[in-house]
Design a protein around this motif. Structure first.
Motif, PDB file in Angstrom:
ATOM      1  N   THR A   6       0.841  -1.199   0.000  1.00 46.71           N
ATOM      2  CA  THR A   6       0.000   0.000   0.000  1.00 46.71           C
ATOM      3  C   THR A   6       0.873   1.245   0.000  1.00 46.71           C
ATOM      4  O   THR A   6       0.564   2.221  -0.693  1.00 46.71           O
ATOM      5  CB  THR A   6      -0.924  -0.008   1.237  1.00 46.71           C
ATOM      6  OG1 THR A   6      -1.726  -1.189   1.190  1.00 46.71           O
ATOM      7  CG2 THR A   6      -1.826   1.197   1.255  1.00 46.71           C
ATOM      8  N   ASP A   7       1.956   1.211   0.748  1.00 48.22           N
ATOM      9  CA  ASP A   7       2.871   2.360   0.788  1.00 48.22           C
ATOM     10  C   ASP A   7       3.472   2.636  -0.585  1.00 48.22           C
ATOM     11  O   ASP A   7       3.583   3.795  -0.996  1.00 48.22           O
ATOM     12  CB  ASP A   7       3.986   2.132   1.809  1.00 48.22           C
ATOM     13  CG  ASP A   7       3.501   2.229   3.240  1.00 48.22           C
ATOM     14  OD1 ASP A   7       2.418   2.806   3.476  1.00 48.22           O
ATOM     15  OD2 ASP A   7       4.215   1.725   4.134  1.00 48.22           O
ATOM     16  N   ARG A   8       3.844   1.575  -1.306  1.00 44.28           N
ATOM     17  CA  ARG A   8       4.422   1.771  -2.637  1.00 44.28           C
ATOM     18  C   ARG A   8       3.377   2.348  -3.587  1.00 44.28           C
ATOM     19  O   ARG A   8       3.673   3.217  -4.405  1.00 44.28           O
ATOM     20  CB  ARG A   8       4.989   0.460  -3.185  1.00 44.28           C
ATOM     21  CG  ARG A   8       5.753   0.649  -4.471  1.00 44.28           C
ATOM     22  CD  ARG A   8       6.989   1.491  -4.259  1.00 44.28           C
ATOM     23  NE  ARG A   8       7.494   1.989  -5.520  1.00 44.28           N
ATOM     24  CZ  ARG A   8       8.174   3.103  -5.681  1.00 44.28           C
ATOM     25  NH1 ARG A   8       8.496   3.832  -4.636  1.00 44.28           N
ATOM     26  NH2 ARG A   8       8.586   3.482  -6.849  1.00 44.28           N
ATOM     27  N   LEU A   9       2.147   1.858  -3.499  1.00 46.27           N
ATOM     28  CA  LEU A   9       1.080   2.407  -4.339  1.00 46.27           C
ATOM     29  C   LEU A   9       0.894   3.892  -4.065  1.00 46.27           C
ATOM     30  O   LEU A   9       0.767   4.690  -4.996  1.00 46.27           O
ATOM     31  CB  LEU A   9      -0.236   1.654  -4.105  1.00 46.27           C
ATOM     32  CG  LEU A   9      -0.295   0.210  -4.604  1.00 46.27           C
ATOM     33  CD1 LEU A   9      -1.568  -0.452  -4.125  1.00 46.27           C
ATOM     34  CD2 LEU A   9      -0.176   0.148  -6.116  1.00 46.27           C
ATOM     35  N   LYS A  10       0.898   4.270  -2.784  1.00 45.07           N
ATOM     36  CA  LYS A  10       0.771   5.686  -2.412  1.00 45.07           C
ATOM     37  C   LYS A  10       1.908   6.501  -3.004  1.00 45.07           C
ATOM     38  O   LYS A  10       1.700   7.602  -3.520  1.00 45.07           O
ATOM     39  CB  LYS A  10       0.784   5.846  -0.887  1.00 45.07           C
ATOM     40  CG  LYS A  10      -0.461   5.407  -0.194  1.00 45.07           C
ATOM     41  CD  LYS A  10      -0.295   5.603   1.317  1.00 45.07           C
ATOM     42  CE  LYS A  10      -1.466   5.059   2.094  1.00 45.07           C
ATOM     43  NZ  LYS A  10      -1.274   5.183   3.545  1.00 45.07           N
ATOM     44  N   GLU A  11       3.122   5.972  -2.922  1.00 44.36           N
ATOM     45  CA  GLU A  11       4.290   6.682  -3.449  1.00 44.36           C
ATOM     46  C   GLU A  11       4.186   6.892  -4.952  1.00 44.36           C
ATOM     47  O   GLU A  11       4.509   7.970  -5.465  1.00 44.36           O
ATOM     48  CB  GLU A  11       5.568   5.899  -3.126  1.00 44.36           C
ATOM     49  CG  GLU A  11       5.931   5.873  -1.667  1.00 44.36           C
ATOM     50  CD  GLU A  11       7.033   4.873  -1.347  1.00 44.36           C
ATOM     51  OE1 GLU A  11       7.571   4.224  -2.285  1.00 44.36           O
ATOM     52  OE2 GLU A  11       7.359   4.718  -0.154  1.00 44.36           O
ATOM     53  N   VAL A  12       3.723   5.871  -5.658  1.00 47.86           N
ATOM     54  CA  VAL A  12       3.621   5.977  -7.117  1.00 47.86           C
ATOM     55  C   VAL A  12       2.511   6.954  -7.503  1.00 47.86           C
ATOM     56  O   VAL A  12       2.680   7.753  -8.427  1.00 47.86           O
ATOM     57  CB  VAL A  12       3.427   4.588  -7.767  1.00 47.86           C
ATOM     58  CG1 VAL A  12       3.108   4.711  -9.253  1.00 47.86           C
ATOM     59  CG2 VAL A  12       4.675   3.737  -7.550  1.00 47.86           C
ATOM     60  N   VAL A  13       1.393   6.931  -6.793  1.00 47.76           N
ATOM     61  CA  VAL A  13       0.330   7.905  -7.063  1.00 47.76           C
ATOM     62  C   VAL A  13       0.863   9.314  -6.842  1.00 47.76           C
ATOM     63  O   VAL A  13       0.639  10.214  -7.658  1.00 47.76           O
ATOM     64  CB  VAL A  13      -0.926   7.643  -6.200  1.00 47.76           C
ATOM     65  CG1 VAL A  13      -1.890   8.815  -6.273  1.00 47.76           C
ATOM     66  CG2 VAL A  13      -1.604   6.352  -6.649  1.00 47.76           C
ATOM     67  N   ARG A  41       5.840  -0.139 -14.619  1.00 49.41           N
ATOM     68  CA  ARG A  41       6.471  -1.297 -13.984  1.00 49.41           C
ATOM     69  C   ARG A  41       7.691  -0.876 -13.177  1.00 49.41           C
ATOM     70  O   ARG A  41       7.877  -1.277 -12.030  1.00 49.41           O
ATOM     71  CB  ARG A  41       6.854  -2.334 -15.051  1.00 49.41           C
ATOM     72  CG  ARG A  41       7.305  -3.664 -14.480  1.00 49.41           C
ATOM     73  CD  ARG A  41       7.881  -4.567 -15.566  1.00 49.41           C
ATOM     74  NE  ARG A  41       9.112  -4.043 -16.137  1.00 49.41           N
ATOM     75  CZ  ARG A  41      10.290  -3.985 -15.504  1.00 49.41           C
ATOM     76  NH1 ARG A  41      10.405  -4.400 -14.275  1.00 49.41           N
ATOM     77  NH2 ARG A  41      11.354  -3.496 -16.106  1.00 49.41           N
ATOM     78  N   VAL A  42       8.499  -0.011 -13.756  1.00 47.92           N
ATOM     79  CA  VAL A  42       9.691   0.498 -13.075  1.00 47.92           C
ATOM     80  C   VAL A  42       9.297   1.327 -11.854  1.00 47.92           C
ATOM     81  O   VAL A  42       9.877   1.171 -10.767  1.00 47.92           O
ATOM     82  CB  VAL A  42      10.574   1.319 -14.052  1.00 47.92           C
ATOM     83  CG1 VAL A  42      11.656   2.081 -13.312  1.00 47.92           C
ATOM     84  CG2 VAL A  42      11.181   0.406 -15.106  1.00 47.92           C
ATOM     85  N   ALA A  43       8.299   2.191 -12.008  1.00 47.24           N
ATOM     86  CA  ALA A  43       7.848   3.025 -10.886  1.00 47.24           C
ATOM     87  C   ALA A  43       7.364   2.173  -9.717  1.00 47.24           C
ATOM     88  O   ALA A  43       7.620   2.488  -8.549  1.00 47.24           O
ATOM     89  CB  ALA A  43       6.750   3.975 -11.345  1.00 47.24           C
ATOM     90  N   LEU A  44       6.668   1.085 -10.029  1.00 49.63           N
ATOM     91  CA  LEU A  44       6.148   0.204  -8.986  1.00 49.63           C
ATOM     92  C   LEU A  44       7.205  -0.757  -8.442  1.00 49.63           C
ATOM     93  O   LEU A  44       6.969  -1.451  -7.463  1.00 49.63           O
ATOM     94  CB  LEU A  44       4.947  -0.588  -9.515  1.00 49.63           C
ATOM     95  CG  LEU A  44       3.677   0.226  -9.740  1.00 49.63           C
ATOM     96  CD1 LEU A  44       2.687  -0.551 -10.590  1.00 49.63           C
ATOM     97  CD2 LEU A  44       3.067   0.629  -8.406  1.00 49.63           C
ATOM     98  N   LYS A  45       8.344  -0.827  -9.134  1.00 49.50           N
ATOM     99  CA  LYS A  45       9.440  -1.717  -8.753  1.00 49.50           C
ATOM    100  C   LYS A  45       8.996  -3.177  -8.758  1.00 49.50           C
ATOM    101  O   LYS A  45       9.194  -3.916  -7.793  1.00 49.50           O
ATOM    102  CB  LYS A  45      10.011  -1.342  -7.381  1.00 49.50           C
ATOM    103  CG  LYS A  45      10.622   0.040  -7.346  1.00 49.50           C
ATOM    104  CD  LYS A  45      11.186   0.358  -5.981  1.00 49.50           C
ATOM    105  CE  LYS A  45      11.754   1.754  -5.964  1.00 49.50           C
ATOM    106  NZ  LYS A  45      12.281   2.135  -4.663  1.00 49.50           N
TER     107      LYS A  45
END
Length: 123
Positions: A6-13, A41-45
């Protein structure tokens, strides 16, 4: 493979909204843009971009005011307020077109059902 946090999703948004949408590039001071599947894909790692991940990202982005549209090879990103401002067809036009479509598909459905039944018998 682990799901995207969830944290990664927040960061990408946040990256898409504040980093890209609000950035000045290609002759515009801010606004809509498109990114490739590879860029996302890269942004989400992640090694692989799963449908469930894209949907989770779309849901989170929508809550923040950004619409992300999956166009197979790329993702269009636009502010929800822009989309809400799109023109809407008059009710009478929409109703008339829908009625015509329903009538046409009912006629096709009668024919299609017969064809499908024949195909099922051949199996």
């Amino acid at each position: 493979m682990a799901a995207v946090s969830t944290d990664r999703l927040k960061e990408v948004v946040q990256l898409l909204w504040e980093g890209v949408y609000e950035a000045s590039f290609r002759g515009k001071s801010r606004g809509r843009f498109a990114i490739t599947r590879e860029q996302l894909r890269v942004a989400l790692k992640v090694e692989r971009l799963h449908t469930s991940t894209v949907r989770a990202l779309q849901d989170r982005a929508l809550r923040k005011g950004l619409v992300i549209i999956d166009l197979d090879d790329l993702f269009a990103c636009v502010e929800t307020n822009v989309v809400r401002g799109y023109r809407r067809p008059p009710a009478d036009l929409f109703t008339r077109l829908c009625d015509q479509y329903v009538k046409a598909t009912e006629d096709e459905a009668d024919t299609s059902d017969e064809e499908i039944e024949e195909d099922d018998d051949d199996a």
